[in-house]
Write an enzyme that holds these catalytic residues in place. Structure first.
Site, PDB file in Angstrom:
ATOM      1  N   ILE A  51       0.864  -1.173   0.000  1.00 40.96           N
ATOM      2  CA  ILE A  51       0.000   0.000   0.000  1.00 40.96           C
ATOM      3  C   ILE A  51       0.904   1.227   0.000  1.00 40.96           C
ATOM      4  CG2 ILE A  51      -1.996  -1.104   1.082  1.00 40.96           C
ATOM      5  CD1 ILE A  51      -1.193   0.066   3.743  1.00 40.96           C
ATOM      6  N   ASP A  52       0.388   2.332  -0.508  1.00 44.40           N
ATOM      7  CA  ASP A  52       1.185   3.548  -0.634  1.00 44.40           C
ATOM      8  C   ASP A  52       1.785   3.957   0.709  1.00 44.40           C
ATOM      9  OD1 ASP A  52       0.410   3.644  -3.271  1.00 44.40           O
ATOM     10  OD2 ASP A  52      -1.131   5.178  -2.958  1.00 44.40           O
ATOM     11  N   ARG A  53       2.915   4.596   0.634  1.00 46.73           N
ATOM     12  CA  ARG A  53       3.590   5.081   1.841  1.00 46.73           C
ATOM     13  C   ARG A  53       2.662   5.932   2.712  1.00 46.73           C
ATOM     14  NH1 ARG A  53       9.434   7.981   2.116  1.00 46.73           N
ATOM     15  NH2 ARG A  53       9.361   8.653   4.279  1.00 46.73           N
ATOM     16  N   THR A  55      -0.585   5.982   2.763  1.00 47.97           N
ATOM     17  CA  THR A  55      -1.814   5.292   3.156  1.00 47.97           C
ATOM     18  C   THR A  55      -1.536   4.446   4.391  1.00 47.97           C
ATOM     19  OG1 THR A  55      -2.539   5.173   0.847  1.00 47.97           O
ATOM     20  CG2 THR A  55      -3.590   3.666   2.399  1.00 47.97           C
ATOM     21  N   HIS A 148      -2.075   4.078  -6.974  1.00 47.67           N
ATOM     22  CA  HIS A 148      -2.842   5.276  -6.589  1.00 47.67           C
ATOM     23  C   HIS A 148      -4.300   5.215  -7.055  1.00 47.67           C
ATOM     24  CE1 HIS A 148       1.170   7.791  -6.626  1.00 47.67           C
ATOM     25  NE2 HIS A 148       1.164   6.843  -5.699  1.00 47.67           N
TER      26      HIS A 148
END
Length: 238
Positions: A51-53, A55, A148
């Site tokens: 998962i995104d940094r 998030t 994203h």
């Protein structure tokens, strides 16, 4: 930066990752990632997804080769249901819906994605849980796994995620921006944001183990999301 263990199994581990922590090492190895920290604790750790940094929320890692292969197969074949919660700007017109819009890299901005007809298929289901003129709390289900994806899709329909520096205005949410008679307390030199990071959280994963057992994992919705909605209800008189 601390992480929380949601589930610990001999074949996998589920973690509630804080916003701001890398899921896996980046190319420069500039800072410890969650995977690095888990390897210190467990030894062998295998990446299943990321998962995104910015998030927060649930992320799975495998601890054996067999489970790694199995979980990767589930993700590739939509065998895992993935749910997120997020705060967006404004009031979406529909209470629920499906955003079906292909996504590709933005050639004009490195590190950003965009909706484009030549992109890869991407689908995001959504439900509006609570809505106010300034901000709304939403739930999302990912039916694909593009970079994203939720952030790009919400920008696409005109309601970017709050505090998103790439696809929104990136501004932190301040109580003074939603409450007319706000006064800084004498003990504070500057106002602290109610939400000062990307308002997106991976809160639930559902899947079935090889032995047929159903697994439902949850990482609680961040308290700052709930606190914002509580303040908005007070202001609106609801």
């Amino acid at each position: 930066m601390r992480y929380h263990i949601i589930a610990e199994h001999e074949d996998f581990v589920a973690i509630d990752k804080p916003s701001g922590m890398l899921s896996i090492p980046d190319r420069t190895q500039s800072e410890p990632s969650l995977k690095d920290k888990l390897m210190e604790r467990y030894g062998k750790i295998l990446t299943v997804h990321r998962i995104d940094r910015d998030t927060s929320g649930l992320i799975l890692f495998a601890r054996t080769e067999a489970m790694h292969q199995y979980l990767c197969g589930l993700f590739e074949n939509r065998g895992i249901r993935k749910f997120y919660s997020g705060v967006v700007l404004g009031m979406p017109a529909k209470a629920e819906g499906l955003i079906d819009a292909p996504i590709m890299e933005d050639p004009a901005h490195a590190g950003r994605m965009m909706v484009h007809r030549n992109g890869k298929p991407a689908q995001t289901g959504y439900t509006v849980l609570e809505t106010h003129p300034q901000y709304s709390l939403m739930q999302f289900e990912l039916f694909s796994g593009r970079t994203h994806q939720i952030r790009v899709h919400m920008k696409h329909i005109g309601h970017p995620l709050a505090v998103d520096p790439l696809y929104g205005d990136g501004k932190p949410i301040l109580l003074s921006s939603i409450k007319k008679k706000y006064h800084l307390s004498k003990s504070e030199e500057a106002e602290r944001p109610m939400i000062g990071r990307l308002a997106l959280h991976a809160f639930e994963l559902n899947f079935t183990l090889p032995n047929g057992k159903d697994v439902r994992l949850e990482a609680p919705i961040p308290k700052e999301f709930k606190a914002l909605m509580q303040q908005l209800r007070k202001i609106s008189g609801n």
